[in-house]
Write a protein that holds these residues in place. Structure first.
Motif, PDB file in Angstrom:
ATOM      1  N   UNK A 180      11.417  30.080  27.641  1.00 10.83           N
ATOM      2  CA  UNK A 180      11.743  30.627  26.317  1.00 10.83           C
ATOM      3  C   UNK A 180      11.597  32.147  26.277  1.00 10.83           C
ATOM      4  N   UNK A 181      11.251  32.731  27.439  1.00 11.82           N
ATOM      5  CA  UNK A 181      11.080  34.188  27.546  1.00 11.82           C
ATOM      6  C   UNK A 181       9.946  34.686  26.652  1.00 11.82           C
ATOM      7  N   UNK A 182       8.857  33.927  26.652  1.00 10.78           N
ATOM      8  CA  UNK A 182       7.662  34.322  25.903  1.00 10.78           C
ATOM      9  C   UNK A 182       6.893  35.352  26.731  1.00 10.78           C
ATOM     10  N   UNK A 183       6.585  36.485  26.111  1.00 15.13           N
ATOM     11  CA  UNK A 183       5.891  37.565  26.812  1.00 15.13           C
ATOM     12  C   UNK A 183       4.428  37.685  26.402  1.00 15.13           C
ATOM     13  N   UNK A 184       4.056  37.001  25.325  1.00 21.58           N
ATOM     14  CA  UNK A 184       2.655  36.963  24.927  1.00 21.58           C
ATOM     15  C   UNK A 184       2.396  35.661  24.174  1.00 21.58           C
ATOM     16  N   UNK A 185       1.286  35.006  24.496  1.00 19.13           N
ATOM     17  CA  UNK A 185       0.910  33.735  23.867  1.00 19.13           C
ATOM     18  C   UNK A 185      -0.418  33.917  23.148  1.00 19.13           C
ATOM     19  N   UNK A 186      -0.460  33.504  21.878  1.00 20.69           N
ATOM     20  CA  UNK A 186      -1.710  33.520  21.101  1.00 20.69           C
ATOM     21  C   UNK A 186      -2.003  32.100  20.624  1.00 20.69           C
ATOM     22  N   UNK A 187      -3.242  31.664  20.775  1.00 25.33           N
ATOM     23  CA  UNK A 187      -3.649  30.354  20.245  1.00 25.33           C
ATOM     24  C   UNK A 187      -5.139  30.390  19.964  1.00 25.33           C
ATOM     25  N   UNK A 188      -5.602  29.367  19.275  1.00 21.28           N
ATOM     26  CA  UNK A 188      -7.025  29.241  18.992  1.00 21.28           C
ATOM     27  C   UNK A 188      -7.796  28.834  20.235  1.00 21.28           C
ATOM     28  N   UNK A 189      -9.099  29.077  20.216  1.00 17.70           N
ATOM     29  CA  UNK A 189      -9.963  28.800  21.371  1.00 17.70           C
ATOM     30  C   UNK A 189      -9.959  27.324  21.761  1.00 17.70           C
ATOM     31  N   UNK A 190      -9.617  26.445  20.798  1.00 14.30           N
ATOM     32  CA  UNK A 190      -9.682  25.007  21.068  1.00 14.30           C
ATOM     33  C   UNK A 190      -8.303  24.384  21.274  1.00 14.30           C
ATOM     34  N   UNK A 191      -7.255  25.194  21.427  1.00 21.36           N
ATOM     35  CA  UNK A 191      -5.910  24.647  21.645  1.00 21.36           C
ATOM     36  C   UNK A 191      -5.818  24.046  23.047  1.00 21.36           C
ATOM     37  N   UNK A 192      -5.274  22.827  23.126  1.00 21.76           N
ATOM     38  CA  UNK A 192      -5.042  22.178  24.421  1.00 21.76           C
ATOM     39  C   UNK A 192      -3.591  21.753  24.525  1.00 21.76           C
TER      40      UNK A 192
ATOM     41  N   UNK B 297       4.352  34.693  20.917  1.00 23.71           N
ATOM     42  CA  UNK B 297       4.311  33.327  20.380  1.00 23.71           C
ATOM     43  C   UNK B 297       2.908  32.909  19.953  1.00 23.71           C
ATOM     44  N   UNK B 298       2.797  32.411  18.718  1.00 23.64           N
ATOM     45  CA  UNK B 298       1.591  31.706  18.267  1.00 23.64           C
ATOM     46  C   UNK B 298       1.866  30.222  18.432  1.00 23.64           C
ATOM     47  N   UNK B 299       0.963  29.497  19.084  1.00 27.64           N
ATOM     48  CA  UNK B 299       1.224  28.083  19.341  1.00 27.64           C
ATOM     49  C   UNK B 299       0.074  27.224  18.827  1.00 27.64           C
ATOM     50  N   UNK B 300       0.441  26.115  18.163  1.00 30.51           N
ATOM     51  CA  UNK B 300      -0.550  25.182  17.634  1.00 30.51           C
ATOM     52  C   UNK B 300       0.118  24.208  16.689  1.00 30.51           C
ATOM     53  N   UNK B 301      -0.607  23.191  16.253  1.00 26.74           N
ATOM     54  CA  UNK B 301      -0.027  22.256  15.285  1.00 26.74           C
ATOM     55  C   UNK B 301      -0.017  22.868  13.887  1.00 26.74           C
ATOM     56  N   UNK B 302      -1.060  23.614  13.553  1.00 26.32           N
ATOM     57  CA  UNK B 302      -1.129  24.413  12.323  1.00 26.32           C
ATOM     58  C   UNK B 302      -1.017  23.585  11.042  1.00 26.32           C
ATOM     59  N   UNK B 303      -1.611  22.380  10.988  1.00 28.31           N
ATOM     60  CA  UNK B 303      -1.579  21.635   9.728  1.00 28.31           C
ATOM     61  C   UNK B 303      -2.515  22.313   8.736  1.00 28.31           C
ATOM     62  N   UNK B 304      -1.967  22.744   7.622  1.00 30.73           N
ATOM     63  CA  UNK B 304      -2.723  23.463   6.616  1.00 30.73           C
ATOM     64  C   UNK B 304      -2.384  24.939   6.598  1.00 30.73           C
ATOM     65  N   UNK B 305      -2.030  25.493   7.781  1.00 35.87           N
ATOM     66  CA  UNK B 305      -1.824  26.947   7.901  1.00 35.87           C
ATOM     67  C   UNK B 305      -2.983  27.652   7.176  1.00 35.87           C
ATOM     68  N   UNK B 306      -4.203  27.228   7.509  1.00 35.87           N
ATOM     69  CA  UNK B 306      -5.393  27.757   6.843  1.00 35.87           C
ATOM     70  C   UNK B 306      -5.777  29.124   7.428  1.00 35.87           C
ATOM     71  N   UNK B 307      -6.898  29.662   6.982  1.00 35.54           N
ATOM     72  CA  UNK B 307      -7.283  31.018   7.386  1.00 35.54           C
ATOM     73  C   UNK B 307      -7.467  31.146   8.897  1.00 35.54           C
TER      74      UNK B 307
END
Length: 316
Positions: free
Chosen positions: A119-131, A23-33
């Motif tokens: 949700x049976x998430x086995x790996x979580x990825x997020x940005x360093x500033x995700x809260x 799972x990638x988690x974040x608000x992702x407004x822009x879906x920028x680089x």
């Protein structure tokens, strides 16, 4: 791609979750680089672990629910556009979590229980500033600390260009300034606004430059006023054009503050009222200005048109 809309408490049975996710988690407004780096890592981990890739995003913007701002929130990428971009990246599943006041009160521990473990998430990825969690008490170190080895964690470091961190805030400033080329560099694509063609005052056709009057979809971020070289997607085909964003000072009462978005589509002459379109913004040609008459306005529009033609020819 599977899209699930979840509320807290969601109705998914944790005992019936046969599919495992990276799972990638974040608000992702822009879906920028920067966001793309997070999502690509989640997809890579899914392939390594032989599980499905997923993105978790939130709707509406947290500031709407938490009441920290009085002005309306305008999105760089409205929800459907965001989902379409996830699909193009190859994401297999999207979880859209409805952001409510009850959801905002979740402790970091409860967020992890309901929206990671259940949700049976086995790996979580997020940005360093995700809260996450109430008052943003949880961060990615918390996510790792509370994992109990139930899931892995990847933290994506700050993504920057030569100048500074790539962020939605920075992109918004570019759009506000009309700097579409910098916005495109940060997004990894041209900025696009979805909308529908509506009836305008039809003045353009009387001076030889008919325009499509675009009503953007609710919540879309509109670039600063001015004249732009744009492309417009209509019935699955892209056309070059010139767009004016502003208040039409040559014709309008200066007290009339109704913003208009009008696109003169090059080499096009069809009735398209009611059609859904997408406007892609490429280059700001000039500021909006008031002319002393119709002839000087027409001469300037002809210049704008030729400049747009030359711009797109140089890109082809």
């Amino acid at each position: 791609m599977n899209v699930e809309h979840l509320r807290y408490p969601h109705q998914l049975d944790p005992n019936d979750q046969s599919t495992a996710y990276s799972l990638a988690v974040g608000f992702f407004d822009g879906v920028h680089k920067g966001h793309q780096a997070v999502i690509k890592n989640a997809i890579k981990k899914a392939q390594e672990l032989n599980i499905e890739s997923a993105v978790m995003t939130f709707d509406p913007h947290p500031s709407i629910v938490l009441g920290g701002r009085k002005e309306r929130v305008f999105y760089i990428t409205p929800l459907q556009q965001k989902i379409d971009l996830f699909r193009k990246m190859g994401v297999q599943n999207v979880f859209v979590v409805h952001f409510t006041s009850d959801f905002a009160k979740l402790s970091p521990e409860d967020f992890i229980q309901y929206f990671i473990r259940d949700l049976n998430v086995k790996h979580v990825t997020a940005g360093f500033d995700f809260t996450f969690g109430q008052f943003g008490k949880g961060n990615m170190e918390t996510m790792e600390l509370l994992s109990n080895d139930d899931y892995g964690v990847s933290i994506i470091n700050k993504q920057a260009d030569d100048e500074e961190k790539i962020s939605s805030t920075r992109i918004r400033q570019c759009l506000q300034d009309g700097d579409m080329e910098s916005a495109a560099r940060l997004l990894g694509r041209a900025f696009k606004v979805p909308g529908i063609v509506v009836h305008g005052d039809k003045r353009g056709r009387t001076i030889g430059f008919p325009t499509a009057n675009i009503q953007p979809f609710e919540g879309s971020f509109i670039p600063g006023t001015g004249v732009y070289a744009v492309r417009i997607k209509l019935q699955d085909q892209w056309y070059d054009g010139v767009c004016n964003v502003g208040y039409k000072p040559t014709f309008k009462n200066p007290n009339d503050k109704q913003l208009s978005i009008e696109v003169h589509i090059l080499d096009f002459n069809k009735n398209i009222y009611g059609e859904e379109v997408v406007v892609g913004w490429y280059k700001r040609l000039r500021s909006e200005q008031k002319f002393d008459g119709i002839e000087s306005l027409k001469a300037q529009i002809e210049k704008d048109k030729n400049e747009a033609i030359q711009y797109f020819q140089s890109k082809s």
